[in-house]
Design an enzyme around this catalytic site. Sequence first.
Site, PDB file in Angstrom:
ATOM      1  N   VAL A 281      -7.443  -4.096   0.220  1.00 42.04           N
ATOM      2  CA  VAL A 281      -7.669  -2.703   0.019  1.00 42.04           C
ATOM      3  C   VAL A 281      -7.876  -1.836   1.205  1.00 42.04           C
ATOM      4  O   VAL A 281      -8.654  -2.455   2.267  1.00 42.04           O
ATOM      5  CB  VAL A 281      -8.759  -2.562  -0.936  1.00 42.04           C
ATOM      6  CG1 VAL A 281      -8.958  -0.931  -1.200  1.00 42.04           C
ATOM      7  CG2 VAL A 281      -8.557  -3.417  -2.400  1.00 42.04           C
TER       8      VAL A 281
ATOM      9  N   THR B 128       0.653   6.771   3.571  1.00 44.76           N
ATOM     10  CA  THR B 128      -0.267   7.440   2.778  1.00 44.76           C
ATOM     11  C   THR B 128       0.138   8.927   2.562  1.00 44.76           C
ATOM     12  O   THR B 128       0.859   9.728   3.640  1.00 44.76           O
ATOM     13  CB  THR B 128      -1.813   7.515   3.387  1.00 44.76           C
ATOM     14  OG1 THR B 128      -1.961   5.896   3.576  1.00 44.76           O
ATOM     15  CG2 THR B 128      -2.664   7.906   2.448  1.00 44.76           C
TER      16      THR B 128
END
Length: 312
Positions: free
Chosen positions: A200, A171
């Site tokens: 997700v 990320t």
Amino acid sequence: MVRKPVIVVHGGAWAIPDDLAESSKIGVKNAAKCGFSILASGGSSMQAVESAVRMLEDNPVFDAGHGAVLNANGDVELDAIIMDGKNLAVGAVSCIKNIANPVMFARTVMEKTPHSMLTGAGANTFAERMNIDKVPTDELVTENATKEWEKYQLYKQSVTSLFNTEKMHDTVGAVAIDSEGNLSCGTSTGGITNKMVGRVGDSPIVGSGAYADNFCGAVSTTGHGESIMKVTLARLVLFNMQRGETPQNAADHALEYMKNRVHGSGGLIVVSKSGEWAARFSTKRMAWASAENNLLTYGLNPGETFQETLDP
Ligand code: GLY
């Protein structure tokens, strides 16, 4: 009242190997500089955050856009979010394919639809309608991502046990306050290697992967998505600040809570409505950088802080 603009960026909290340490530092420094140049010339925190995250997405060193990790089928599925602290407008996308800059697409969802999140095939159809450039998957996949995926296929380890070793890439994100006192945040990710198709993570979930509110502050998180969602990490940091904690203490207490309550590791960046900021993590390393007052501050290891003067 004119505020002092600040931007903070991160390139993911995980056990960054030594051979990626320098390129991770360079990547976050360049993204912070890019975002700050927008703020310094009077641009909005929304524009600064989007531009900084896009730069991180374009950098194959990080797990977002180019460089995203691969799911169990060896495919790329991307998640991203952007949030405007002025009116709490939020745009998010999840499980999208063939888009190089999911954060830009998340902003399109925020600005051009009545919704907060679009997912999967519907999101990709909307991207086509909005003329968002499509890229072949191959263009997003790096040699590192393929190697990592092959290793996990070989050993058939569970996603959880692998993540707990902190070996996972993770990320990118940015938070900023502009000279008008508006706060914004953005987060973008390829998720975790070998994730189930359709999984997700926290990154596109408002309050987990990011949150911005002009009344308090802006946060972008990174780390084990399933843990971050369980404690709504971004909102938890702001909750701690609303109770009077400094950004640094609020961040440390939120990460400590996540560790103790659900055994999750991660990191985050936060900026308050008065421009105080912190970059904190409970993993081995996190690449981060901030820019304010023509000063660039950055780090990678716990307790490590470097400073450089920014060119005017
Ligand atoms: N923090 C990124 C993810 O778990 O998907």
